[in-house]
Design an enzyme around this catalytic site. Structure first.
Site, PDB file in Angstrom:
ATOM      1  N   ILE A  27       0.757  15.147  23.143  1.00  0.00           N
ATOM      2  CA  ILE A  27       0.303  15.854  23.877  1.00  0.00           C
ATOM      3  C   ILE A  27       0.066  16.994  22.672  1.00  0.00           C
ATOM      4  CG2 ILE A  27       1.133  15.522  25.787  1.00  0.00           C
ATOM      5  CD1 ILE A  27       2.592  18.057  25.657  1.00  0.00           C
ATOM      6  N   LYS A  28       1.240  16.950  21.034  1.00  0.00           N
ATOM      7  CA  LYS A  28       0.947  18.105  20.331  1.00  0.00           C
ATOM      8  C   LYS A  28       0.380  19.046  20.877  1.00  0.00           C
ATOM      9  CE  LYS A  28      -0.148  14.470  16.558  1.00  0.00           C
ATOM     10  NZ  LYS A  28       0.077  13.185  17.402  1.00  0.00           N
TER      11      LYS A  28
END
Lengths: 306, 306
Positions: free
Chosen positions: A104-105
């Site tokens: 998901i960074k």
């Protein structure tokens, strides 16, 4: 959580993770046709096709691989129905006993990072009931905002026995523009790596920390150096296969205990049927092609690492 | 897109944006009670309450403010129903003529950044039909992965007349850990700012670029310097109000044409009813309190900037 991931890696003798990045061009046309016939040309049809595609993949690889890594962008691009397919994929992977690494960074300032952490690896209360909204086991985190963007994730890791991988040196060609810049006598990625060591100390789980790092397979020399700099951080290694990283590049990412790294392949596995090597499986055999590609990847990695 | 935002700022004489960050503690209890009575204690009930809360806020401020900035983390923490409330909020704001800045802080490698860009500010095709899945006008972008993480957003900006704000110097206390590190004779945030100038040249829209920058109100001296370094980049300024930034700190973020910056306030407006100054509005009057706080903020900013 990292001890659970390690236990699964040992059990399956496979330090790999299958990246579930369902780009539209990877999805076999018969799946999309079927979902369009049921739901019309809609985001919901695309989301259904993604989920069915993932279901075939997960069924084909769950006994071989310890973990999957869905890339949320590939779901988010289909809006709310896409995000729902992401969540259903996380749940299905859990039913099959897989560790789920949500790529998901995310990363923001304090209370906002806390919201991301709660939503993805924690629980939120509504009235008197608690919910785990996305319920991944581990997520990737962007460090650009510094400690007060990362610590809320660590607090949630400690509370719910979860993990994070912090971006240190990414696999893409331009990752060096900022990450390789020299700050005093070291690079930015080394500066971030030192913080990963500091953050890691806040969430140890056996010999390794729940705070790991992302270091691209495309930069093997940096991998060797970062391996030494962060001895207790597990390294998530993207970039193997389609992005150019080879099994022989990977030894340096591992510690002498044979642990310390988990190598991701996305299109090399999930779109294997489009690769000449596995073309005989055909589109209908995309899941079997993925299974064979997983077998081959595990062989390549374990032989290279030993 | 930036020319549209500037035109709305001029029309309303208000270089501000209202941050729609519906933390659970901000939502008036009567709204949550009502949605729980209808939907039970569930993520759906929380999402409904968020949307109703936003509806009241948008109705109260749409004629005063040119833009809103929903912070997606505050929605994502409620899972799929929360993301749906985010999308409904974007649509409602558009119905009321507001520019929507999605505070999503996404950023990844090439094809993955492209997926985020398509999902949030572009369009995706399913069969023969196209959809704009989230349909914000502008989004915030994290630059840590370098140019090939940012350029897919710029391509989508050019195709669909949209904009981005790239994180340069964030408003939080630990933003300096990496952003203030010195690389040669300049800091990391200056290095990123120089890239913003380069990227900005790829998407000009009148005197300003569709590629703007985020610089926190909490660092006014850096604001002055960054203003000069990026003369054609619009600056999104978070950190005013609750985070400590004052109107008097903001003059340096603006150009001599009176343009070039848009100042965000989130809790200072949407949770104004919890502030002693606006307590007389009461919880039921949360929207009117937000309106008054917006009037006061616009006065503070325009007086300070002139």
């Amino acid at each position: 959580m990292i001890s659970k991931l390690i236990s699964e890696i040992k059990k399956k003798n496979a330090p790999i993770v299958v990246g579930l990045d369902p780009q539209m061009s990877f999805i076999p046309s018969f799946l999309l046709k079927k979902s369009i016939s049921e739901r019309g040309e809609s985001l919901e049809a695309a989301a259904d096709a993604i989920y069915e595609y993932n279901k075939g993949l997960i069924d084909a690889i769950y006994d071989l691989a310890p973990a999957v890594k869905p890339q949320i962008a590939m779901y988010e691009q289909f809006g709310v129905p896409g995000v729902e397919a992401y969540k259903k994929t996380v749940d299905l992977a859990h039913e099959k006993g897989l560790v789920v690494i949500g790529d998901i960074k995310r990363g923001d300032i304090g209370s906002t990072s806390e919201a991301y952490a709660i939503g993805h690896i924690g629980e939120i209360t509504v009235g008197t009931r608690s919910f785990a909204p996305f319920n991944e086991d581990i997520v990737t985190v962007n460090p650009y905002l510094g400690s007060d963007g990362v610590k809320p994730f660590i607090d949630v890791c400690n509370k719910y026995d979860k993990g994070i991988f912090v971006l240190v040196k990414t696999s893409n060609p331009s990752s060096g523009e900022f990450q390789d810049q020299t700050i005093g006598d070291k690079t930015l990625y080394e500066t971030v790596a030192e913080k990963v060591v500091e953050w890691g100390g806040m969430s140890m789980d056996g010999n390794y920390s729940n705070v790991g790092a992302v270091v691209g397979a495309t930069y093997p020399e940096m991998g060797i150096m970062l391996r030494k700099l962060m001895p207790k951080a597990y390294i998530l290694v993207p970039g193997y296969g389609a992005q150019g990283g080879k099994g022989s590049d990977l030894k340096g990412f591992f510690n002498e205990d044979g642990l310390g790294a988990i190598v991701n392949s996305s299109r090399g596995i999930i779109a294997a049927y489009k690769n000449e090597k596995y073309a005989s499986f055909g589109e209908e055999g995309y899941a079997e092609a993925a299974r064979q590609a997983t077998v081959d990847m595990i062989k390549d990695i374990t032989e290279s690492v030993q």
